[in-house]
Motif scaffolding. Structure first.
Motif, mmCIF file in Angstrom:
data_model
loop_
_atom_site.group_PDB
_atom_site.id
_atom_site.type_symbol
_atom_site.label_atom_id
_atom_site.label_comp_id
_atom_site.label_asym_id
_atom_site.label_seq_id
_atom_site.Cartn_x
_atom_site.Cartn_y
_atom_site.Cartn_z
ATOM 1 N N GLN A 155 40.800 40.970 43.326
ATOM 2 C CA GLN A 155 40.585 39.626 42.808
ATOM 3 C C GLN A 155 40.140 38.695 43.934
ATOM 4 O O GLN A 155 39.129 38.023 43.834
ATOM 5 C CB GLN A 155 41.877 39.105 42.164
ATOM 6 N N ASN A 161 36.348 38.753 42.598
ATOM 7 C CA ASN A 161 36.266 37.481 41.875
ATOM 8 C C ASN A 161 35.808 36.332 42.761
ATOM 9 O O ASN A 161 35.232 35.371 42.266
ATOM 10 C CB ASN A 161 37.631 37.148 41.257
ATOM 11 N N THR A 188 41.760 38.110 35.476
ATOM 12 C CA THR A 188 40.900 38.958 36.301
ATOM 13 C C THR A 188 41.042 40.431 35.941
ATOM 14 O O THR A 188 40.100 41.206 36.116
ATOM 15 C CB THR A 188 41.178 38.754 37.806
#
Length: 609
Positions: free
Chosen positions: A356, A382, A411
């Motif tokens: 993430q 991300n 996520t």
């Protein structure tokens, strides 16, 4: 015991404003990265160093701050300890003379350096490895011909380990020095002012232009700008990039917690993850960031996915999708294990790193080892501009938006969608028919509305969660596609409710774990209406025969308590089946009165080993 700074949040400011409110605002946004202690240091107008730090939350350090506590430049820190107990003394900043530092990371040769400094008459005020660095910088800065940036560089050449640091010196006002090695540092460019932080969340609302430091890079910040250079004193050139989130992205948006907000954002997140990535003409995925042309894609003989925690479980889900749709052997492995077992790196294998934050240390180190051995690595991350994103050959940004709650939800869902797109792309290059490609694409487009249907049943799930919370432990079971879902469900429950939760393949229950089934141990069963439904029902019968309580998640009522989920394509169903387990864990923790966004002993981004 020596105490490491480890996972934490760092913020710094240099400019004409009073740094104190800016630092505390940034620390509040970074508190999800660490919340055992917090502190700030500012250089007052008359040249004195003002320091405030305390064990506990950021609000504890800010409470009762005197009106005269003003100045700039300044640095701040919020800490999550992995060694030693949190205390006022171990809180950052650490001070040596006129020098104050904040540090994220672990100094591996701290004991050796501490012994040498002690022999030289240096007295230590804390148990931390970080204080060593403060004394080294102060010693180098004692030479009036050495500026602060050079003092920091000289000190860092003696360090073995990881660090993200920010440093101020009251005897050298108007400058702040930051550096990175294995722990993120981002610069923010303002109007005649500069910011720095360990995460862009602290910069939102102050700047739209950011610069990501690379490992081994140092930056000297003044109100007029910045310069960057390496540990070898070689100047570097950095181009700013646009910050893709605003301050509103970092508040709860009317929800009670960030986790609740992020669960409810998932329909929008999936829409954003799919935007512009489905090709209706050829019924495939358009993924320009892969840097993987069809010829190279056809040469892939195996896919290996690495990640940690939730990212690892999403990798298991992704491996299943790739095998089913692209018919390429695929598996997932914890990055923390992969990097230590001297893996054979095959040139015909595609490696996929999932994170993430894009800064997870174990995953980053595995990526660097793969690159060193010639492996081709894609990143599913991300955070744009993060270390893993920069290290990889290509990849897919999740575009899930900032995720603040320690327990990852949106996520995980976005990663599942990204893997479905990757599997669709690889499958259509190989043997997946246009009809099956169109079927998967239609299923992906249906996901946002179906997730919203699940969210609309939150009250019903909350009732079951309260009943689940009355027990001390739970089993989660699933078969094949359902097993990664079960693992992620158990992870969520244990992370935020602190109930013991174990996940098993449903087929393994009778090979040992069935001995634990009783009325006091509920089982959460993932039972989609697929080709394995009858086998799953047999397993539920074995549980009920031993008076075990069953909460099922599936497409039809198969138990006294079933959370019914809309049906998608079989390959995509796991993405939907995970959402009610997020809600289940959330409301179990809520009923127990826990701090959901900041579960005990955990931090959001693990940037150390």
């Amino acid at each position: 015991m020596r105490s490491g700074s480890n996972v934490c949040g760092i913020v710094a400011y240099v400019g004409p404003q009073d740094a104190t409110p800016i630092l505390f605002e940034g620390l509040q946004r970074l508190e999800y990265r660490g919340y055992d202690s917090a502190g700030v240091a500012v250089v007052g107008k008359s040249g004195q160093l003002r320091v405030r730090k305390a064990k506990g939350r950021v609000r504890d350090a800010a409470e009762g701050l005197p009106a005269r506590f003003k100045g700039a430049p300044g640095i701040g820190h919020t800490r999550w300890a992995t060694h030693g107990e949190p205390s006022d003394a171990n809180a950052h900043p650490h001070v040596s003379g006129t020098v104050a530092i904040v540090h994220n990371g672990v100094i591996e040769n701290a004991d050796e350096l501490r012994a040498k400094l002690t022999a030289d008459g240096v007295e230590f005020a804390s148990e931390t490895d970080s204080e060593v660095l403060a004394h080294l910088i102060a010693a180098a800065a004692a030479d009036p011909d050495v500026d602060l940036a050079e003092a920091v560089r000289l000190a860092l050449t003696r360090i073995v380990g990881t660090y993200g640091i920010a440093v101020v010196d009251a005897s050298r006002p108007g400058v702040c020095v930051v550096a990175r090695n294995g722990s993120p540092v981002v610069l923010g460019l303002g109007d005649k002012e500069m910011y720095a932080a360990s995460d862009v969340s602290a910069l939102a609302g102050h700047t739209r232009q950011v610069v990501h430091l690379d490992d081994g890079e140092i930056a000297a910040l003044t109100a007029g700008g910045y310069r960057t250079f390496t540990l070898e004193a070689r100047a570097t050139t950095k181009e700013p990039s646009e910050l893709d989130a605003d301050a509103a992205s970092y508040d709860t948006g009317g929800h009670a917690t960030f986790m609740a907000k992020e669960i409810h954002e998932q329909p929008e997140v999936v829409e954003r993850a799919l935007r512009g990535r489905l090709d209706p003409r050829f019924h495939t995925a358009h993924l320009g960031g892969l840097n993987l042309d069809p010829r190279d894609a056809r040469a892939i003989r195996r896919v290996k996915i690495i990640g940690c925690g939730t990212a690892y479980y999403s990798g298991q889900l992704g491996a299943q999708l790739i095998e089913e749709l692209a018919r390429i052997p695929a598996d997932a492995e914890p990055a923390s294990e992969f990097r230590y077992r001297n893996p054979v790196v095959d040139p015909d294998t595609l490696y996929v790193a999932v994170s993430q934050s894009g800064e997870t240390y174990d995953t980053l180190a595995a990526v660097q080892e793969l690159r060193r051995k010639g492996g081709r690595v894609l990143g599913l991350v991300n955070v744009v501009g993060s270390a893993i994103a920069r290290e990889c050959d290509g990849g897919i940004y999740l575009h899930a938006g900032p995720e603040i709650s320690v327990a990852s939800t949106k996520t995980f869902t976005a990663t599942g969608v990204a893997f479905a797109l990757l599997a669709l792309y690889l499958g259509r290059i190989r043997d997946l028919s246009p009809a099956d490609g169109a079927r998967i694409a239609a299923g992906l487009r249906a996901l946002p509305g179906q997730i919203q249907e699940i969210l609309d049943r939150e009250a019903e799930i909350a009732t079951l969660a309260a009943e689940l919370a009355a027990h001390r432990a739970a089993f989660f079971i699933g078969r094949v596609r359902g097993f990664p879902v079960a693992r992620e469900g158990a992870q969520k429950l244990k992370e935020i409710s602190y109930l013991h939760a174990e996940a098993y393949p449903a087929s393994e229950l009778k090979h040992g774990p069935l001995a634990l089934i009783s009325p006091d141990l509920p089982t959460v069963a993932v039972v989609p209406d697929d080709e394995l439904r009858d086998k799953n029902l047999t397993t539920l019968g074995e549980i009920r025969a031993r008076k075990g309580r069953v909460i099922a998640v599936g497409h039809s009522a198969v138990a006294d308590d079933t959370i019914v989920v809309p049906k998608n394509e079989p390959e995509l169903d796991p993405i939907l089946l995970t959402v009610p387990l997020q809600i289940l864990a959330y409301h179990a923790a809520l009923s127990l009165g826990h701090d959901i966004d900041r579960p005990r002993n955990l931090a959001k981004s693990v940037t150390v080993e």
